[in-house]
Design a protein around this motif. Structure first.
Motif, PDB file in Angstrom:
ATOM      1  N   HIS A  48       9.419  17.647   7.200  1.00 22.72           N
ATOM      2  CA  HIS A  48      10.251  16.502   7.560  1.00 22.72           C
ATOM      3  C   HIS A  48       9.394  15.240   7.557  1.00 22.72           C
ATOM      4  CE1 HIS A  48      13.638  14.422   9.155  1.00 22.72           C
ATOM      5  NE2 HIS A  48      13.009  14.082  10.266  1.00 22.72           N
TER       6      HIS A  48
ATOM      7  N   TRP B  20      25.750  13.359  -5.293  1.00 22.42           N
ATOM      8  CA  TRP B  20      25.371  13.430  -3.873  1.00 22.42           C
ATOM      9  C   TRP B  20      26.350  12.622  -3.009  1.00 22.42           C
ATOM     10  CZ3 TRP B  20      21.576  12.635  -7.735  1.00 22.42           C
ATOM     11  CH2 TRP B  20      20.766  13.745  -7.978  1.00 22.42           C
ATOM     12  N   ASN B  30      17.168  12.645  -3.565  1.00 23.34           N
ATOM     13  CA  ASN B  30      17.790  13.694  -2.764  1.00 23.34           C
ATOM     14  C   ASN B  30      17.199  15.071  -3.055  1.00 23.34           C
ATOM     15  OD1 ASN B  30      20.141  12.521  -1.161  1.00 23.34           O
ATOM     16  ND2 ASN B  30      20.557  11.663  -3.198  1.00 23.34           N
ATOM     17  N   THR B  33      13.484  17.876  -0.933  1.00 27.51           N
ATOM     18  CA  THR B  33      13.873  18.490   0.336  1.00 27.51           C
ATOM     19  C   THR B  33      12.626  18.779   1.169  1.00 27.51           C
ATOM     20  OG1 THR B  33      13.659  20.655  -0.644  1.00 27.51           O
ATOM     21  CG2 THR B  33      15.841  19.618  -0.783  1.00 27.51           C
ATOM     22  N   ASP B  34      12.852  19.132   2.418  1.00 26.02           N
ATOM     23  CA  ASP B  34      11.724  19.542   3.262  1.00 26.02           C
ATOM     24  C   ASP B  34      10.965  20.696   2.604  1.00 26.02           C
ATOM     25  OD1 ASP B  34      12.529  17.622   5.043  1.00 26.02           O
ATOM     26  OD2 ASP B  34      13.057  19.003   6.658  1.00 26.02           O
ATOM     27  N   GLY B 187      12.580  18.180  -7.765  1.00 28.91           N
ATOM     28  CA  GLY B 187      11.972  17.398  -6.699  1.00 28.91           C
ATOM     29  C   GLY B 187      10.586  16.875  -7.020  1.00 28.91           C
TER      30      GLY B 187
END
Lengths: 308, 308, 308, 308
Positions: A48, B20, B30, B33-34, B187
């Motif tokens: 995060h 999205w 987007n 992600t984590d 990503g």
């Protein structure tokens, strides 16, 4: 008038001139070794990310009190301009004029001098209008990634915001360590939260400016003992303002930047980070905070990101 | 005149509008992600950091050809000023005026429009002189940390620098993947090296500007297929310039920024990274590259750091 | 919402579109003929000169209320720099960033538009971020010398400063003419003194800003009847502010700049001129007030000089 | 290295320090008395006005060679913005960033120093980044109207433009006087035309820059003998460049600004004036040339107007 003896005694105890060689321009950033970065990376659990910069806006935190330190003036120089002819792809471009210390920023080491000297004993007059700072300008800081540690002094004391006359002491820092279950170590970037930023976020930049809680003149010795690489907080003045000792202005700046060669950050928004650390119960994380490499500059805006 | 059918066909294939949600302002970011960030962190081996930004200087890469895109003008507003009286701590402060797209930078999504639209189908006239870009301004990108992958097309082809008329194709990208022993995935931030930066570093900003190798109009589909989050390279124009198709100017910009919502970076200095990746034989790393959050802006300088 | 019928009726009566041809960009400045200038020159008696500009400083009259209209930020880019080597002649150079309407200034005709039009019926969208105002920019005003007439409304009414809610009417202007023993005629530049500048000179820029006395919506017809070339006064807003008619904002601006093509000046310091005219008992003089020719700009700082 | 004896000998002969008192900041502008202005006004015959400023544009005469002296960057901060609501009067506002010496300008007296001194013997270090020039800044020049005299050296010599290696001598000035049937006298503003501006107007700013004809180191004595108030010409460097005497850079600047306290103007466009004076057969006129009063500045753009 000159700086009081008390100041010079502390200065002697924390001085790092020559520690990394006579040619050094980086000061305590030398403490961020590859090993420190590997450990910083190892703190990541969730992935995060939490941003710590204020938006760069004309209604930013500067109120006009600090001469020349203007809030960002953003202007469009092209708006949907079909530069290659009608019905082609159109472009929009912008410019900005701003004080480099106006928003969330790092002070470079030559941002302050005292007794005619900057960090590592160089003459202060190596800063000129023509070329800016010849040594230790912010462009010398080519990267800045390390372990970040939040010392949430406000939360540790059970308040949203420290009062305006609260000087953050070494005891406060130690208590925040204990509260967070973390121990500051060599190469860390320490973020000290006072909660003062809540005033700026609520739109009251005059109240945010001063009186302001901030670091006590006693804290540089604590940071020196722990060999931290850099320190940032959530106030305009960084140190308590008005100052603790009459007529001793900006002593923490002088000790950090000139004597220790320790990078300082101001106007960092630590509110979301405070919430996240409290929720997760951990106060160490990967912190990325590279300044923009303005040649000769004594500071730079920065968009720090904590990765939890 | 209007954009050719060929353009619109590719546009249809790569379009991400609505993917999205109708309110989205971030596009392919987007995809970070984590979990992607955790994997990015896991690529770190040595902790060695490599900066990718050019210094911000008045003799920067802008030659005056792009109207209004001025190199940084850095000025001192205070030099060793004893603002609190004689023999007190003295401060130095700076300001800057610059084009936000002048140096190593990110283009925000509304940096280009076509057919009256920006990313996600919003009207281009949501960009105004008063407020800048209302949607998807660079300030919407609050953090940017992910896995970086260097596709060293120049080195894979055994040259220091691609010729000025070389359009980097999907085949080039695939060959660079194979050369680097890496596979681009969702990503990722992809850095495409052409070697063109060597001209700027040698002081020839006119030659650096154009003719310039750069991305072919065929590459957006490759990036779309791999779901990359962002792409940056080491040229002024990002895509091949002059363009491959007569009178089709900036097609890659239009496909990336408008259709895909994919962040683009230009003027990144990939030379030291190229050397390091070649020495270590690995081409994936942790990349930190948060823009400065200029409210309403269509771009921002960035000081990216690769952590190997 | 739209502009009220009352506004449109006045507009019809004062409209000058086409009066000097469809290509005209100068409006009422066309009224300054060589003969007018010869008469202006003939008013000089003593040769005494009185400056009417405020100093350009960062603590100028802008308080931050008008977005983007920043006070001048002056910076040194060289200070005693021996650019050709040690012990040679040294140079100092400066830069400035400022809002063109921030200080003592002229509004160019396209500074305001209404109903999509600027002066002479041209479309308002001929103003772009790329090139500024294509028509009637301040650079079109290549010179500006004429007879100046001070209408000292405050002094004529026996006060230092008109109250903040005083709308200067045609009757006020006529009374000031009579008080000064002067008659406004074609080609004159009329200076209307309210005394509001005394607040700015006393350091209270908030009070100076508003509420402010200023021109009534009824005055454009008076200026039209007299065929004046330009009008300036000693307030921030030029016209009374807040406005006389609810929700009718800046009607005098719209009538002068759009309908009549009449140049407007604001923030002129008329205090010394008021004293001199009173002492000499004459209110007409030679006035020099050329704007700086910023290409595409909708205004410019000006350093007017009255020669008595 | 230091300035040669020859320079110091001339300096002694032209020095005006103390001539108007130890507190004087205006130098030879003191020579513009009310009587001089009355005579200047009396030169007007036709009322025809001729502007002498170049437009202020980003593609101005600066080529980047003089560090920090940037051409004007004009940006719109509002374009037809209905700041008070839909269908109200709309406003457009602009900002500018520019070098104060970039275009048609006046050098203020502290623009150069030598041997640690500025005009009237004041220390050069009275110029600071914080406040600019404390003495004799351009803001001290509150008005500037006098008799202008064109010395059209190029036309007198029968050429469009003097060659790049032509140092304009006292003999050239005297010949131009005779050619124009005019005699320079105390308080005059002398405009010296070389024709070099034709290169800039033709778009070749590199050729315009240098080699450039300009004033010889011998001319300050001539101006001193005539007690002129100010001198301007149509070149970038004002004096011949490269200089006449090896390693003696900017001697005319040093003599005029430091020793004599004589205001200098550069980049004045004298082409239209040259034509008009030749047509009318007279070379004296009313000249208005007030600088913008930038507090602390060492120069200012100016929009001079000759009234014939």
């Amino acid at each position: 008038m000159s700086l009081p003896a008390e100041f010079h005694e502390i200065a002697k105890r924390v001085n790092n001139w020559g520690r990394w060689g006579a040619d050094d321009e980086l000061g305590t950033l030398n403490l961020i070794t590859d090993a420190v970065v590997r450990e910083a990376v190892a703190t990541v659990r969730t992935g995060h990310r939490i941003p710590l910069a204020l938006p760069l806006r004309q209604d930013g935190v500067q109120s006009g009190l600090i001469p020349g330190r203007i809030n960002p003036l953003h202007t469009m120089v092209q708006i949907n301009q079909e530069i290659f002819g009608p019905a082609t792809v159109a472009t929009s471009d912008d410019t900005v004029t701003m004080g480099l210390q106006a928003a969330t920023h790092w002070d470079a080491l030559p941002h302050v001098s005292h007794s005619g000297k900057i960090y590592n004993g160089r003459p202060a007059d190596t800063i000129t209008a023509h070329a800016g700072a010849r040594f230790s300008s912010i462009a010398a800081v080519e990267h800045l990634v390390s372990r970040g540690v939040l010392l949430d002094v406000a939360r540790a004391r059970g308040v949203d915001r420290l009062p305006g006359d609260h000087a953050v002491t070494p005891e406060d820092l130690a208590a925040a360590e204990e509260f967070g279950g973390v121990r500051v170590r060599a190469g860390d970037i320490v973020l000290v939260r006072t909660g003062q930023m809540r005033l700026a976020l609520a739109g009251d930049r005059d109240a945010y400016g001063y009186p302001s809680p901030g670091l006590s003149v006693r804290t540089p010795e604590w940071f020196h003992a722990r060999d931290v690489a850099a320190v940032a907080n959530d106030t305009l003045t960084f140190e308590i303002f008005p100052p603790e000792i009459a007529d001793l202005w900006l002593p923490v700046h002088a000790l950090h930047l000139v004597e220790m060669g320790l990078l300082q950050g101001q106007n960092w928004n630590l509110e979301a980070l405070s919430t996240a650390c409290a929720e997760e119960g951990r106060y160490a994380f990967l912190l990325t905070a590279a300044p923009e490499p303005f040649a000769g500059a004594t500071g730079s805006p920065v968009a720090p990101v904590a990765v939890l």
